[in-house]
Every structure is written in structure tokens, then in C-alpha cells.
Design a protein around this motif. Structure first.
Motif, PDB file in Angstrom:
ATOM      1  N   TRP A 132      -0.858 -12.336 -25.390  1.00 28.82           N
ATOM      2  CA  TRP A 132      -1.394 -13.595 -26.247  1.00 28.82           C
ATOM      3  C   TRP A 132      -2.882 -13.169 -26.420  1.00 28.82           C
ATOM      4  O   TRP A 132      -3.097 -13.499 -27.689  1.00 28.82           O
ATOM      5  CB  TRP A 132      -1.532 -14.571 -25.168  1.00 28.82           C
ATOM      6  CG  TRP A 132      -1.671 -16.064 -25.505  1.00 28.82           C
ATOM      7  CD1 TRP A 132      -1.029 -16.795 -26.616  1.00 28.82           C
ATOM      8  CD2 TRP A 132      -2.724 -16.788 -25.238  1.00 28.82           C
ATOM      9  NE1 TRP A 132      -1.939 -17.925 -26.825  1.00 28.82           N
ATOM     10  CE2 TRP A 132      -2.949 -17.818 -25.931  1.00 28.82           C
ATOM     11  CE3 TRP A 132      -3.981 -16.707 -24.288  1.00 28.82           C
ATOM     12  CZ2 TRP A 132      -3.855 -18.949 -25.905  1.00 28.82           C
ATOM     13  CZ3 TRP A 132      -4.804 -17.566 -24.010  1.00 28.82           C
ATOM     14  CH2 TRP A 132      -4.934 -18.659 -25.080  1.00 28.82           C
ATOM     15  N   ILE A 133      -3.722 -12.592 -25.714  1.00 24.88           N
ATOM     16  CA  ILE A 133      -4.704 -12.213 -26.109  1.00 24.88           C
ATOM     17  C   ILE A 133      -4.804 -11.087 -27.519  1.00 24.88           C
ATOM     18  O   ILE A 133      -5.515 -11.381 -28.572  1.00 24.88           O
ATOM     19  CB  ILE A 133      -5.619 -11.402 -24.950  1.00 24.88           C
ATOM     20  CG1 ILE A 133      -5.933 -12.536 -24.065  1.00 24.88           C
ATOM     21  CG2 ILE A 133      -6.969 -10.878 -25.525  1.00 24.88           C
ATOM     22  CD1 ILE A 133      -6.429 -11.799 -22.743  1.00 24.88           C
ATOM     23  N   GLY A 134      -3.970 -10.143 -27.326  1.00 21.81           N
ATOM     24  CA  GLY A 134      -3.629  -9.348 -28.288  1.00 21.81           C
ATOM     25  C   GLY A 134      -3.588 -10.073 -29.752  1.00 21.81           C
ATOM     26  O   GLY A 134      -3.985  -9.527 -30.972  1.00 21.81           O
ATOM     27  N   MET A 135      -2.587 -10.940 -29.729  1.00 19.09           N
ATOM     28  CA  MET A 135      -1.990 -11.739 -30.902  1.00 19.09           C
ATOM     29  C   MET A 135      -3.237 -12.462 -31.474  1.00 19.09           C
ATOM     30  O   MET A 135      -3.400 -12.941 -32.469  1.00 19.09           O
ATOM     31  CB  MET A 135      -0.923 -12.389 -30.865  1.00 19.09           C
ATOM     32  CG  MET A 135       0.248 -11.608 -30.675  1.00 19.09           C
ATOM     33  SD  MET A 135       2.092 -12.218 -30.885  1.00 19.09           S
ATOM     34  CE  MET A 135       1.920 -12.892 -28.976  1.00 19.09           C
ATOM     35  N   LEU A 136      -3.948 -13.086 -30.331  1.00 18.02           N
ATOM     36  CA  LEU A 136      -5.223 -14.000 -30.759  1.00 18.02           C
ATOM     37  C   LEU A 136      -6.261 -13.228 -31.813  1.00 18.02           C
ATOM     38  O   LEU A 136      -6.646 -13.424 -32.735  1.00 18.02           O
ATOM     39  CB  LEU A 136      -5.933 -14.513 -29.605  1.00 18.02           C
ATOM     40  CG  LEU A 136      -5.710 -15.755 -28.930  1.00 18.02           C
ATOM     41  CD1 LEU A 136      -6.591 -15.818 -27.726  1.00 18.02           C
ATOM     42  CD2 LEU A 136      -5.502 -16.760 -29.685  1.00 18.02           C
ATOM     43  N   PHE A 137      -6.408 -11.882 -31.308  1.00 16.93           N
ATOM     44  CA  PHE A 137      -7.080 -10.978 -31.934  1.00 16.93           C
ATOM     45  C   PHE A 137      -6.551 -10.725 -33.302  1.00 16.93           C
ATOM     46  O   PHE A 137      -7.279 -10.572 -34.427  1.00 16.93           O
ATOM     47  CB  PHE A 137      -7.827  -9.758 -31.147  1.00 16.93           C
ATOM     48  CG  PHE A 137      -8.931 -10.076 -30.312  1.00 16.93           C
ATOM     49  CD1 PHE A 137      -9.965  -9.614 -30.876  1.00 16.93           C
ATOM     50  CD2 PHE A 137      -8.700 -10.509 -29.462  1.00 16.93           C
ATOM     51  CE1 PHE A 137     -11.412  -9.742 -30.300  1.00 16.93           C
ATOM     52  CE2 PHE A 137      -9.878 -10.816 -28.562  1.00 16.93           C
ATOM     53  CZ  PHE A 137     -11.133 -10.348 -28.995  1.00 16.93           C
ATOM     54  N   SER A 138      -5.334 -10.310 -33.326  1.00 14.57           N
ATOM     55  CA  SER A 138      -4.572  -9.852 -34.733  1.00 14.57           C
ATOM     56  C   SER A 138      -4.860 -11.023 -35.732  1.00 14.57           C
ATOM     57  O   SER A 138      -4.965 -10.680 -36.949  1.00 14.57           O
ATOM     58  CB  SER A 138      -3.287  -9.602 -34.406  1.00 14.57           C
ATOM     59  OG  SER A 138      -2.406 -10.882 -34.149  1.00 14.57           O
ATOM     60  N   ASP A 177      -0.559  -5.342 -28.997  1.00 15.96           N
ATOM     61  CA  ASP A 177      -0.484  -4.919 -27.718  1.00 15.96           C
ATOM     62  C   ASP A 177      -1.191  -3.573 -27.854  1.00 15.96           C
ATOM     63  O   ASP A 177      -2.137  -2.878 -27.132  1.00 15.96           O
ATOM     64  CB  ASP A 177       1.075  -4.427 -27.033  1.00 15.96           C
ATOM     65  CG  ASP A 177       1.282  -6.020 -26.596  1.00 15.96           C
ATOM     66  OD1 ASP A 177       0.459  -7.027 -26.690  1.00 15.96           O
ATOM     67  OD2 ASP A 177       2.508  -6.048 -26.298  1.00 15.96           O
ATOM     68  N   ILE A 178      -0.840  -2.517 -28.946  1.00 10.41           N
ATOM     69  CA  ILE A 178      -1.425  -1.228 -29.270  1.00 10.41           C
ATOM     70  C   ILE A 178      -2.654  -1.392 -29.584  1.00 10.41           C
ATOM     71  O   ILE A 178      -3.492  -0.774 -29.386  1.00 10.41           O
ATOM     72  CB  ILE A 178      -0.524  -0.598 -30.263  1.00 10.41           C
ATOM     73  CG1 ILE A 178       0.838  -0.465 -29.797  1.00 10.41           C
ATOM     74  CG2 ILE A 178      -1.321   0.691 -30.927  1.00 10.41           C
ATOM     75  CD1 ILE A 178       1.750   0.158 -30.923  1.00 10.41           C
ATOM     76  N   ASN A 179      -3.149  -2.392 -30.469  1.00 16.52           N
ATOM     77  CA  ASN A 179      -4.531  -2.711 -31.001  1.00 16.52           C
ATOM     78  C   ASN A 179      -5.570  -2.990 -29.677  1.00 16.52           C
ATOM     79  O   ASN A 179      -6.539  -2.451 -29.680  1.00 16.52           O
ATOM     80  CB  ASN A 179      -4.534  -3.771 -31.820  1.00 16.52           C
ATOM     81  CG  ASN A 179      -4.153  -3.473 -33.283  1.00 16.52           C
ATOM     82  OD1 ASN A 179      -4.653  -2.312 -33.895  1.00 16.52           O
ATOM     83  ND2 ASN A 179      -3.822  -4.540 -34.118  1.00 16.52           N
ATOM     84  N   ILE A 180      -4.976  -3.770 -28.866  1.00 17.18           N
ATOM     85  CA  ILE A 180      -5.901  -4.298 -27.702  1.00 17.18           C
ATOM     86  C   ILE A 180      -6.125  -2.720 -26.927  1.00 17.18           C
ATOM     87  O   ILE A 180      -7.375  -2.694 -26.301  1.00 17.18           O
ATOM     88  CB  ILE A 180      -5.182  -5.384 -26.708  1.00 17.18           C
ATOM     89  CG1 ILE A 180      -5.486  -6.583 -27.623  1.00 17.18           C
ATOM     90  CG2 ILE A 180      -5.806  -5.448 -25.377  1.00 17.18           C
ATOM     91  CD1 ILE A 180      -6.646  -7.049 -27.894  1.00 17.18           C
TER      92      ILE A 180
END
Length: 551
Positions: free
Chosen positions: A98-104, A264-267
């Protein structure tokens, strides 16, 4: 039953024709104007942006502060335990995803582009006081935190919460129009609804295209530093094609296999790079200043957040920075709001707001301290000791904001591998931003369908790439950016209405949480039901995909 009418249009199986066609025509008109009359477009939209920034800067400031106050109120209010879905539902996505997609969707690319450059810029050209001093260093971090802090995520959070509430609790389409239901009722399915959704498509498309166009300039700068690849328009268009193809592949895989995995990879890569800079950089300074920077920000968040520069005279710094940011974030809020709402089913309102407000800014503040704060620290050390050579970071920012992070990495070991990592991260952030935006635009143009057809998503992803390439080649990105800012003004008005509408909707939620966590429907809600305002069963079992509550 009233609903957003959708149907086939050419190769597209499920679109809302008024929103799709009006959005497409508006986008086409701007491409022609921006590409073939770019000087005139730059002048027209530049003057409009300047007018709104100077004359209505106070309004943008009021809106972002209203969103923050509303967020804080809802955290501590009786509405905090309401779940976005039925009351026994679990969150659809785990916290890290969820955090990763928030940032994306929200702000990931800003980490790499502005994380080093903005604190340095404010350090060497502060709005108040003398440049390149300890006071200007503290002020630089305060201002950077303001521009990426609570106010930004309050705007994103309130738009997303409004959408999620009316979709998951009331069974309305996942579209901006649905947030206006308590005020205009079934009229959301008519011209008013079409208009606000079209405005959201405009802001989303042009905000992402501007970021894509400007971002390839930064990628090209990194490739030139690393491999000597020339910084030319040909290379930049090739990069746009490459990123667009990756975004299309991600969209084809879907939300779970595409956007979620890339996020997920980005985070993971973000924490790798952040750890590298902290461990091999001025570690003690980073942790000390991180704590102090947060304290300074919290101490100044109210006066800075309400600062209108009313006593500054003619030359106003704020219209070029803070007001620009507020308008920019507001113009992005439909895109971020729809996407964050889409991935937030099952969370309580309190959990949602705390997550959206606190988790991203903690990571952002640490990042800005590690990159921007370290860069400022190095410049201060060089200025204080004549035996130390200047690291050249200020000169890099003056030449090109996007090159600042690459210049900083030249002062660290493993420069080439780290530079390559940064380039990969920039590409991945842009891919996730592009496919997130395409996903959102397709939802809006398909009547609020939470799972729109893949062929339509691919069409919008390709459209983003074509627009970015055309305007980059024609020199029209400046006009596009100004137009995006201008679009933030009418949407700021929509946000004010949205906040009132959300409060009104929450006040009519017929559920009361008792100590044993059992929810039931009150007599008051029965009166509401008799007025045929909402559907009771949706509150306990969750709504169907798209259904009008007046059914």
C-alpha cells in the motif's frame, strides 16, 4: 436505475462517451496549440498561471489548510472507526505494498528530482534573510518539508477518502462526480458530473505528461554522466517510447501483477539508496538534523502554512514556489485520489488518514535530510574552511535541477553503480506514475469502473507518451506545465465542495459503534432511508461494483 451510461465507442468496449470524447477533443486541441503555436501557448498559459498565483494565492493556501484541518478532525472524530467497505472487511493490500503504491501515484519521482536540488536552491536563494548561512540552511529544510509535507498529503488524503467513502460505503462509481452526490443527487450522472470528471482527466493527463517530459531530461542527464550518451531530443524521445512500452506492459499485467510489483521494487530500491547515502555519508549529521528539522518544521508549520507574503512588496517569491506547489498538487489530486481510493478498500478512516499523512512524509523528510541536507552541509563546510574545495553542488543546481543528485553521488564511492541505480529508479517511478495515471484516466472515462478494460488503459498510456514526445520536440512543455497549474484553480473549488460533501455524507452514515463493536441501523437512518437517500444494505455488506444508491 440511474447510472453513468457507458457503451462501445470504436475499439473501446466500455466508455462514458461524454467524458471520453470531451477529454479527447480537449487534449487534441491543446496538443495542436502547444505544438504549433508554442510561443503563444507559453505566453497565454504563463500569464494565466501568474495571474492566478498572484491574485488567488491566498485561496490555494486556504484550501490546503482546510484539508489539513479536516484530516486532523476526522482522525479524532467518531467517524474514525468507519471502515471503507463493510465493517468486518480486511485491507485489500498489505501495508508495505500500500505504501509503495501511494508513492507510485503520489510523489515518488519528486524524491529523485527535488530531494537534493530544492534544499540547495532555497539555501542559495532564500525568500527571507541572507543566502548560504546556517539560518538559510534551516529555512531551506523548513520550506522543503512544507512543500512535501502534511498539507500535500492532506489534499491527497481528503480527495482519496471522499472517493473511497462514496464508492465503498455508498455504492457510487469510483469517479470524482460521486463525491458531489449529497449536494446534487442524481445530477452527478448528467452534465455536472461529466464536467468534473473531464476536468480530472485534463489535470491527470497533463500533469503526468509534464512530469514524463521533464523526467526524461533528468534520465538523459544521468546517461550522459554515466555513459556519455548525448543530451539530445532524439535520445529523449527514445526514452519516452521505452518508458511508455514498459508502462503498457505493466498495465497489461494488471494492478496486482504490474503496478503493485513495480511499486514494491521501487520501495525496496528507495531504501537501498537511502541507506547507502546515510551509512557512507555524514551519518551523525543526518540523524541529528533529521530530528532537528522535524522540530523546526512542526514549530513553523502553522505560520509557514498560512504565510501569504502580503508584506513582501512587488517581487513575490511565493508565487514561484509555494503557490506553484499547491496548485500543482491540487491539479494532481484527482489522479492520486482515484488511485489511492482504488487500493484502500478495507481500511478504517482513522487508519487511512494516519497512513496517508504520516508514513509518506516520514520517508520524504528522511530522504530530503539525507540528500538535500547533506548537500547543504557540504556547502557550509566548504564555505567555513578555506582549505576545502567547494563540492560544486550549488553550481550544478544553477545549471540543471535534475543533475544535482548525480553531482552529489560523485562525492560518494561506487559513483557509477549508484548513478545507474538512480537512473533505473527514475525509469521505474515514471513507469508506475504513467500506468497509474492511465489506470485512473480509464476509470474516469469508463464511468467510474474500478476495473476498466485493458485496451483502454493501453490507449491512454500510449497517448501520454505521444503527447510528451510531441510537446518535448516542439518546445511546448512549458505551456503544458502552466496549463496544469491553471487547471488546479477550478479543482481547488471542487475540493472545497468535496470536503463539505464528505462531512455531510459521514453525518448521515447510519452506523453507531458500540463497545462490543456491533454495528446496527438507527431510527434516524430509517428516516433517511424513507427519503430514499442511501441504500442501507451497502453499509453492512459493501456495495456492488457500480450501483446508484437511489435504486
Amino acid at each position: 436505475m440511474d447510472h453513468v451510461k457507458v457503451g462501445r465507442l470504436g475499439p473501446f468496449p466500455r466508455v462514458s462517451k461524454p467524458v471520453f470524447l470531451s477529454s479527447a477533443l480537449l487534449i487534441l486541441a491543446f496538443i495542436i496549440f502547444g505544438a504549433f503555436f508554442n510561443e503563444l501557448a507559453n505566453e497565454v498559459f504563463g500569464q494565466a498561471k501568474e495571474f492566478l498565483s498572484v491574485r488567488f494565492g491566498w485561496f490555494f493556501i486556504v484550501v490546503v489548510n482546510l484539508a489539513l484541518v479536516m484530516s486532523i478532525y476526522l482522525i479524532f472524530s467518531r467517524y474514525g472507526d468507519i471502515r471503507l467497505g463493510h465493517q468486518t472487511e480486511k485491507p485489500e493490500y498489505k501495508l508495505i505494498s500500500w505504501i509503495g503504491m501511494l508513492f507510485s501515484a503520489g510523489i515518488g519521482i519528486g524524491l529523485l528530482y527535488w530531494g537534493t536540488a530544492e534544499p540547495l536552491q532555497h539555501f542559495m536563494a532564500p525568500p527571507l534573510g541572507e543566502p548560504e548561512t546556517i539560518a538559510s540552511a534551516k529555512q531551506a529544510m523548513n520550506i522543503s518539508f512544507l512543500h512535501y509535507g502534511l498539507h500535500v498529503w492532506a489534499i491527497y488524503g481528503m480527495v482519496a477518502l471522499s472517493l473511497a467513502y462514496f464508492h465503498y460505503r455508498r455504492g457510487l462509481p469510483l469517479a470524482i462526480r460521486s463525491t458531489l452526490y449529497p449536494l446534487i443527487g442524481k445530477k452527478i450522472y448528467g452534465p455536472w458530473g461529466h464536467m468534473v470528471d473531464t476536468l480530472a482527466v485534463f489535470g491527470t493527463m497533463f500533469g503526468v505528461v509534464t512530469t514524463l517530459g521533464l523526467g526524461v531530461l533528468q534520465i538523459n542527464s544521468g546517461l550522459e554522466t554515466l555513459f556519455g550518451i548525448p543530451n539530445t531530443i532524439t535520445v529523449q524521445i527514445i526514452l519516452i517510447v521505452f518508458i511508455t512500452m514498459l508502462a503498457g506492459l505493466s498495465l497489461f499485467l494488471g494492478l496486482d501483477k504490474g503496478i503493485k510489483r513495480l511499486s514494491d521494487i521501487n520501495i525496496f530500491l528507495t531504501f537501498i539508496l537511502l541507506s547507502f547515502v546515510i551509512i557512507l555519508g555524514p551519518t551523525q549529521f543526518i540523524f541529528n538534523s533529521f530530528v532537528e528539522n522535524i522540530g523546526n518544521y512542526l514549530h513553523q508549520v502553522i505560520p509557514l502554512g498560512l504565510w501569504t507574503e502580503s508584506y513582501a512588496g512587488v517581487d513575490k517569491w511565493q508565487s514561484s514556489w509555494t503557490i506553484f506547489y499547491w496548485a500543482w498538487w491540487i491539479s494532481w489530486s484527482p489522479f492520486v485520489g482515484v488511485f489511492v481510493a482504488r487500493i484502500s478498500r478495507g481500511r478504517t478512516i482513522r487508519e487511512f488518514i494516519l497512513g496517508v499523512l504520516l508514513i509518506p512524509i516520514t520517508i520524504l523528510f528522511l530522504w530530503f535530510t539525507a540528500f538535500g541536507g547533506s548537500a547543504v552541509h557540504l556547502e557550509l563546510l566548504a564555505a567555513a574552511d578555506p582549505n576545502l574545495a567547494s563540492p560544486g553542488l550549488i553550481e550544478a543546481v544553477q545549471a540543471d535541477y535534475g543533475s544535482a543528485i548525480f553531482k552529489l553521488m560523485e562525492l560518494y564511492p561506487l559513483t557509477q553503480p549508484v548513478t545507474l541505480l538512480i537512473i533505473v529508479m527514475i525509469v521505474l517511478w515514471f513507469v508506475t506514475s504513467s500506468d497509474s495515471a492511465s489506470f485512473v484516466i480509464d476509470m474516469l472515462t469508463s464511468g467510474g469502473d474500478a476495473n476498466p478494460p485493458k485496451i483502454q488503459r493501453l490507449f491512454w498510456a500510449g497517448t501520454e507518451g505521444v503527447i510528451a514526445a510531441v510537446l518535448l520536440a516542439a518546445g511546448g512543455l512549458g505551456a503544458l506545465q502552466a496549463a496544469s497549474i491553471v487547471s488546479g484553480f477550478p479543482f481547488a473549488i471542487v475540493i472545497v465542495v468535496m470536503l463539505y460533501s464528505l462531512l455531510r455524507g459521514l453525518s448521515r452514515d447510519r452506523l453507531i459503534l458500540y463497545r462490543n463493536q456491533q454495528w446496527f441501523i438507527t431510527e434516524e437512518s430509517a428516516e433517511h432511508n424513507s427519503a430514499n437517500e442511501f441504500v442501507d444494505e451497502h453499509l453492512l455488506t459493501g456495495p456492488p461494483k457500480i450501483k446508484d444508491p437511489s435504486e
